[in-house]
Design an enzyme around this catalytic site. Structure first.
Site, PDB file in Angstrom:
ATOM      1  N   ASP A 108     102.769  14.278  69.330  1.00 10.09           N
ATOM      2  CA  ASP A 108     102.746  13.222  68.317  1.00 10.09           C
ATOM      3  C   ASP A 108     101.907  13.576  67.099  1.00 10.09           C
ATOM      4  O   ASP A 108     101.359  12.705  66.433  1.00 10.09           O
ATOM      5  CB  ASP A 108     102.205  11.939  68.963  1.00 10.09           C
ATOM      6  CG  ASP A 108     100.919  12.199  69.726  1.00 10.09           C
ATOM      7  OD1 ASP A 108     100.249  13.207  69.421  1.00 10.09           O
ATOM      8  OD2 ASP A 108     100.576  11.419  70.628  1.00 10.09           O
ATOM      9  N   GLU A 130     107.284  15.306  75.938  1.00  8.03           N
ATOM     10  CA  GLU A 130     106.299  14.217  76.033  1.00  8.03           C
ATOM     11  C   GLU A 130     106.769  12.999  75.236  1.00  8.03           C
ATOM     12  O   GLU A 130     106.032  12.427  74.426  1.00  8.03           O
ATOM     13  CB  GLU A 130     104.899  14.655  75.595  1.00  8.03           C
ATOM     14  CG  GLU A 130     103.795  13.768  76.118  1.00  8.03           C
ATOM     15  CD  GLU A 130     102.411  14.200  75.643  1.00  8.03           C
ATOM     16  OE1 GLU A 130     102.004  13.835  74.539  1.00  8.03           O
ATOM     17  OE2 GLU A 130     101.738  14.924  76.402  1.00  8.03           O
ATOM     18  N   GLU A 144      99.184   8.770  65.405  1.00 13.49           N
ATOM     19  CA  GLU A 144     100.076   9.360  66.410  1.00 13.49           C
ATOM     20  C   GLU A 144     101.148   8.394  66.933  1.00 13.49           C
ATOM     21  O   GLU A 144     102.259   8.806  67.250  1.00 13.49           O
ATOM     22  CB  GLU A 144      99.255   9.908  67.588  1.00 13.49           C
ATOM     23  CG  GLU A 144      98.418  11.136  67.253  1.00 13.49           C
ATOM     24  CD  GLU A 144      97.089  10.825  66.595  1.00 13.49           C
ATOM     25  OE1 GLU A 144      96.788   9.627  66.347  1.00 13.49           O
ATOM     26  OE2 GLU A 144      96.342  11.775  66.302  1.00 13.49           O
ATOM     27  N   HIS A 220      87.629  13.059  69.058  1.00 15.48           N
ATOM     28  CA  HIS A 220      88.163  13.532  67.776  1.00 15.48           C
ATOM     29  C   HIS A 220      89.164  12.588  67.117  1.00 15.48           C
ATOM     30  O   HIS A 220      89.649  12.868  66.036  1.00 15.48           O
ATOM     31  CB  HIS A 220      88.857  14.885  67.964  1.00 15.48           C
ATOM     32  CG  HIS A 220      90.182  14.776  68.647  1.00 15.48           C
ATOM     33  ND1 HIS A 220      90.308  14.670  70.000  1.00 15.48           N
ATOM     34  CD2 HIS A 220      91.438  14.723  68.157  1.00 15.48           C
ATOM     35  CE1 HIS A 220      91.581  14.566  70.318  1.00 15.48           C
ATOM     36  NE2 HIS A 220      92.299  14.594  69.219  1.00 15.48           N
ATOM     37  N   ARG A 222      91.185   9.998  64.947  1.00 19.18           N
ATOM     38  CA  ARG A 222      90.964   9.473  63.588  1.00 19.18           C
ATOM     39  C   ARG A 222      90.524   8.010  63.595  1.00 19.18           C
ATOM     40  O   ARG A 222      89.694   7.604  62.793  1.00 19.18           O
ATOM     41  CB  ARG A 222      92.240   9.601  62.771  1.00 19.18           C
ATOM     42  CG  ARG A 222      92.325  10.902  62.009  1.00 19.18           C
ATOM     43  CD  ARG A 222      93.584  10.928  61.143  1.00 19.18           C
ATOM     44  NE  ARG A 222      93.508  11.956  60.125  1.00 19.18           N
ATOM     45  CZ  ARG A 222      93.568  13.257  60.345  1.00 19.18           C
ATOM     46  NH1 ARG A 222      93.691  13.725  61.577  1.00 19.18           N
ATOM     47  NH2 ARG A 222      93.476  14.123  59.351  1.00 19.18           N
ATOM     48  N   HIS A 255      84.956  19.317  68.219  1.00 11.18           N
ATOM     49  CA  HIS A 255      86.196  19.557  67.472  1.00 11.18           C
ATOM     50  C   HIS A 255      85.851  20.028  66.053  1.00 11.18           C
ATOM     51  O   HIS A 255      84.836  19.619  65.489  1.00 11.18           O
ATOM     52  CB  HIS A 255      86.962  18.228  67.439  1.00 11.18           C
ATOM     53  CG  HIS A 255      88.394  18.338  67.047  1.00 11.18           C
ATOM     54  ND1 HIS A 255      88.796  18.540  65.751  1.00 11.18           N
ATOM     55  CD2 HIS A 255      89.536  18.270  67.775  1.00 11.18           C
ATOM     56  CE1 HIS A 255      90.128  18.574  65.697  1.00 11.18           C
ATOM     57  NE2 HIS A 255      90.598  18.417  66.926  1.00 11.18           N
TER      58      HIS A 255
HETATM   59  C1  UD1 Z   1      95.139  16.841  65.080  1.00  9.50           C
HETATM   60  C2  UD1 Z   1      96.212  15.776  65.328  1.00  9.50           C
HETATM   61  C3  UD1 Z   1      95.869  14.935  66.539  1.00  9.50           C
HETATM   62  C4  UD1 Z   1      95.568  15.815  67.751  1.00  9.50           C
HETATM   63  C5  UD1 Z   1      94.506  16.849  67.372  1.00  9.50           C
HETATM   64  C6  UD1 Z   1      94.323  17.813  68.518  1.00  9.50           C
HETATM   65  C7  UD1 Z   1      97.381  14.783  63.413  1.00  9.50           C
HETATM   66  C8  UD1 Z   1      97.325  13.789  62.322  1.00  9.50           C
HETATM   67  N1  UD1 Z   1      96.275  14.886  64.181  1.00  9.50           N
HETATM   68  O1  UD1 Z   1      93.938  16.170  64.690  1.00  9.50           O
HETATM   69  O2  UD1 Z   1      96.956  14.089  66.858  1.00  9.50           O
HETATM   70  O3  UD1 Z   1      95.095  15.008  68.797  1.00  9.50           O
HETATM   71  O4  UD1 Z   1      94.941  17.600  66.239  1.00  9.50           O
HETATM   72  O5  UD1 Z   1      93.124  18.517  68.399  1.00  9.50           O
HETATM   73  O6  UD1 Z   1      98.364  15.467  63.592  1.00  9.50           O
HETATM   74  N2  UD1 Z   1      90.219  22.319  61.530  1.00  9.50           N
HETATM   75  C9  UD1 Z   1      89.785  23.619  61.427  1.00  9.50           C
HETATM   76  N3  UD1 Z   1      90.311  24.554  62.270  1.00  9.50           N
HETATM   77  C10 UD1 Z   1      91.244  24.245  63.207  1.00  9.50           C
HETATM   78  C11 UD1 Z   1      91.657  22.933  63.318  1.00  9.50           C
HETATM   79  C12 UD1 Z   1      91.154  21.978  62.466  1.00  9.50           C
HETATM   80  O7  UD1 Z   1      88.942  23.935  60.603  1.00  9.50           O
HETATM   81  O8  UD1 Z   1      91.693  25.147  63.938  1.00  9.50           O
HETATM   82  C13 UD1 Z   1      89.680  21.312  60.586  1.00  9.50           C
HETATM   83  C14 UD1 Z   1      90.253  21.481  59.166  1.00  9.50           C
HETATM   84  O9  UD1 Z   1      89.276  21.151  58.233  1.00  9.50           O
HETATM   85  C15 UD1 Z   1      91.405  20.480  59.147  1.00  9.50           C
HETATM   86  C16 UD1 Z   1      90.771  19.348  59.955  1.00  9.50           C
HETATM   87  O10 UD1 Z   1      90.068  19.996  61.007  1.00  9.50           O
HETATM   88  O11 UD1 Z   1      91.800  20.094  57.850  1.00  9.50           O
HETATM   89  C17 UD1 Z   1      91.740  18.326  60.472  1.00  9.50           C
HETATM   90  O12 UD1 Z   1      92.826  18.932  61.169  1.00  9.50           O
HETATM   91  P1  UD1 Z   1      94.152  18.019  61.479  1.00  9.50           P
HETATM   92  O13 UD1 Z   1      95.091  18.850  62.255  1.00  9.50           O
HETATM   93  O14 UD1 Z   1      94.643  17.407  60.230  1.00  9.50           O
HETATM   94  O15 UD1 Z   1      93.592  16.844  62.359  1.00  9.50           O
HETATM   95  P2  UD1 Z   1      92.860  16.866  63.746  1.00  9.50           P
HETATM   96  O16 UD1 Z   1      91.725  15.912  63.660  1.00  9.50           O
HETATM   97  O17 UD1 Z   1      92.591  18.257  64.149  1.00  9.50           O
HETATM   98  N1  UDP Z   2      90.550  21.734  75.115  1.00 14.87           N
HETATM   99  C1  UDP Z   2      90.160  23.066  74.995  1.00 14.87           C
HETATM  100  N2  UDP Z   2      88.921  23.344  74.480  1.00 14.87           N
HETATM  101  C2  UDP Z   2      88.079  22.376  74.059  1.00 14.87           C
HETATM  102  C3  UDP Z   2      88.489  21.012  74.154  1.00 14.87           C
HETATM  103  C4  UDP Z   2      89.736  20.733  74.674  1.00 14.87           C
HETATM  104  O1  UDP Z   2      90.903  23.978  75.382  1.00 14.87           O
HETATM  105  O2  UDP Z   2      86.965  22.690  73.602  1.00 14.87           O
HETATM  106  C5  UDP Z   2      91.874  21.427  75.662  1.00 14.87           C
HETATM  107  C6  UDP Z   2      91.913  20.352  76.724  1.00 14.87           C
HETATM  108  O3  UDP Z   2      91.670  20.902  78.015  1.00 14.87           O
HETATM  109  C7  UDP Z   2      93.322  19.799  76.570  1.00 14.87           C
HETATM  110  C8  UDP Z   2      93.564  19.917  75.081  1.00 14.87           C
HETATM  111  O4  UDP Z   2      92.647  20.895  74.597  1.00 14.87           O
HETATM  112  O5  UDP Z   2      94.289  20.608  77.216  1.00 14.87           O
HETATM  113  C9  UDP Z   2      93.348  18.596  74.420  1.00 14.87           C
HETATM  114  O6  UDP Z   2      93.283  18.746  73.043  1.00 14.87           O
HETATM  115  P1  UDP Z   2      92.682  17.654  72.087  1.00 14.87           P
HETATM  116  O7  UDP Z   2      91.706  16.805  72.841  1.00 14.87           O
HETATM  117  O8  UDP Z   2      92.215  18.368  70.881  1.00 14.87           O
HETATM  118  O9  UDP Z   2      93.972  16.809  71.644  1.00 14.87           O
HETATM  119  P2  UDP Z   2      94.776  15.602  72.294  1.00 14.87           P
HETATM  120  O10 UDP Z   2      95.177  15.981  73.671  1.00 14.87           O
HETATM  121  O11 UDP Z   2      93.915  14.390  72.225  1.00 14.87           O
HETATM  122  O12 UDP Z   2      95.943  15.470  71.363  1.00 14.87           O
END
Ligand code: UD1
Ligand code: UDP
Length: 382
Positions: A108, A130, A144, A220, A222, A255
């Site tokens: 999502d 999913e 999401e 993490h 939003r 995160h």
């Molecule tokens: C995203 C997803 C969320 C999911 C989560 C899993 C959306 C809107 N959100 O949230 O549904 O649960 O991923 O973790 O799709 N960043 C880095 N390096 C990375 C990843 C992220 O620096 O490898 C930082 C960047 O500044 C980036 C910010 O995190 O712009 C936000 O990343 P984004 O994918 O937009 O949202 P998440 O909070 O990671």
């Molecule tokens: N996870 C990981 N390293 C971490 C934190 C989480 O590998 O430091 C794994 C966790 O075991 C799960 C997945 O990442 O499989 C969950 O991701 P996240 O919580 O970022 O996203 P969500 O599932 O809420 O979309």
């Protein structure tokens, strides 16, 4: 002219485009990609959107997924609209060029919603891994809940992880012939990552003592930015003062989203007995969860993994689209209020200190480890 045998091989070959954007999508698509690759007559093209970068790469390496396409779209502190715009344009071009029989994506995130839309606009069938998770509230999880509804609206095949998720889809009018209950692929990934036990002292957990009790914390979402995230962190600080290091170590892999990092480090950096870590590579995270006495999290994937490890979860959200763990007593919704988290975590820790043992072979309501196989079977059925 081609020989008849060669012509048949080409005619039956299917091209499947698997799209991956973020950390959990890589984890949850891994068994689907592996299964599809193991089948004859299938061309699998893996495209990463690059919505995540540092958090994605180690997962791809661990599961030996080598993407043919990387759109590299991540920007620091990206906005939802900016990311969506870049994704739609980038994915449209990929779908046009590859012209696949199926586009497949999981979950999502913004990447998944954009993949579904771009496939729909190009008239290519979209299959949703999913499918059917719902809270019924567009503001939680935000955004999401919106993304998954868009994805399910255009999907031609819905891979529902549970019977309950399938019922949600049916209640929205999706024909049952387009819904297949597969289990959640996260269980496939967890079983794979649990096979080897890496040497604790040789990796990123070297500051954590495995012989002492551990509570894992992650956050993490939003909708939890701002005050809820502050209260989560303040409750952890208070709990860490209440239970000393010999009683509990509070381990928090943080995160990379800057909105998360800034609050967590402001409140919890330097709090004795709280160990803040970089995001962990998947097998290390699985090891950490395995050793935990309790998990506090707002993560979707972790709610689904914890039952396999027999670790109770306090869900730091007001609602969940994963009610199965709550119904089976393996998870409890506690929300994000400081006093609620402190009270419920204290209660759980007292229960476990009083000798409540982890189940030896706990049942997981989300899957059995064969979801990827069922999904590949369904995609290749005709
Ligand atoms: C995203 C997803 C969320 C999911 C989560 C899993 C959306 C809107 N959100 O949230 O549904 O649960 O991923 O973790 O799709 N960043 C880095 N390096 C990375 C990843 C992220 O620096 O490898 C930082 C960047 O500044 C980036 C910010 O995190 O712009 C936000 O990343 P984004 O994918 O937009 O949202 P998440 O909070 O990671
Ligand atoms: N996870 C990981 N390293 C971490 C934190 C989480 O590998 O430091 C794994 C966790 O075991 C799960 C997945 O990442 O499989 C969950 O991701 P996240 O919580 O970022 O996203 P969500 O599932 O809420 O979309």
């Amino acid at each position: 002219m081609q020989s008849p045998a060669r012509a048949t091989a080409i005619a039956t070959e299917k091209t499947i485009l698997c799209l991956i954007g973020t950390r959990p999508e890589a984890i949850k698509m891994a068994s689907v990609v592996r299964e599809l690759k193991s089948r004859p007559g299938v061309k699998v093209v893996v495209c990463v959107t690059g919505q995540h970068r540092e958090m994605l790469e180690p997962i791809l390496r661990f599961f030996q997924i080598e993407p043919q396409i990387d759109l590299g779209l991540m920007r620091p502190d990206q906005t939802l609209s900016g990311l969506t715009a870049r994704l739609i344009e980038g994915l449209d071009e990929v779908i046009r060029r590859i012209s696949p029989d199926w586009v497949v994506a999981q979950g999502d995130t913004t990447s998944v919603m954009a993949a579904a839309m771009a496939a729909f606009y190009r008239g290519v069938p979209f299959a949703h891994v999913e499918a059917g998770l719902r809270t019924g509230d567009l503001s939680a999880p935000f955004p999401e809940e919106f993304h998954r509804r868009v994805a399910d609206m255009v999907a031609v095949l819905h891979f529902a992880p549970t019977v309950q998720a399938a019922s949600k889809l049916e209640s929205e009018g999706i024909p049952s012939s387009q819904i297949i209950v597969t289990g959640n692929t996260v269980v496939d990934a967890l079983l794979e990552a649990s096979k080897d036990e890496p040497d604790w002292l040789q990796g990123p957990l070297d500051s954590v003592d495995p012989s002492k009790p551990i509570v894992v914390v992650t956050a993490h979402r939003r909708e939890n930015f701002g005050q809820p995230m502050r209260e989560i962190c303040e409750s952890v600080a208070e709990l860490a003062r209440k239970f000393d290091r010999d009683q509990i170590q509070w381990v928090f892999p943080v995160h990379l989203n800057p909105n998360v990092k800034s609050t967590v480090f402001e409140i919890l950096d330097q709090v004795p007995n709280v160990i803040l870590l970089e995001p962990l590579e998947y097998p290390w995270h699985v090891q950490l969860m395995k050793h935990a006495r309790l998990i506090l999290t707002d993560s979707g994937g972790i709610q689904e993994e914890a039952p396999s490890l027999g670790v109770p979860v306090l869900v730091l959200r007001s609602t969940t689209e994963r009610p199965e763990g709550v119904a089976s007593g393996q998870a409890r919704l506690v929300g994000c209020r400081r006093d609620d988290i402190i009270r419920e975590a204290t209660r759980e820790l007292q229960l476990s200190a009083n000798g409540l043992k982890k189940q030896e072979h706990p049942a997981n309501p989300y899957g059995d480890g064969f979801a990827g196989r069922r999904i590949a079977d369904a995609l290749l059925r005709d």
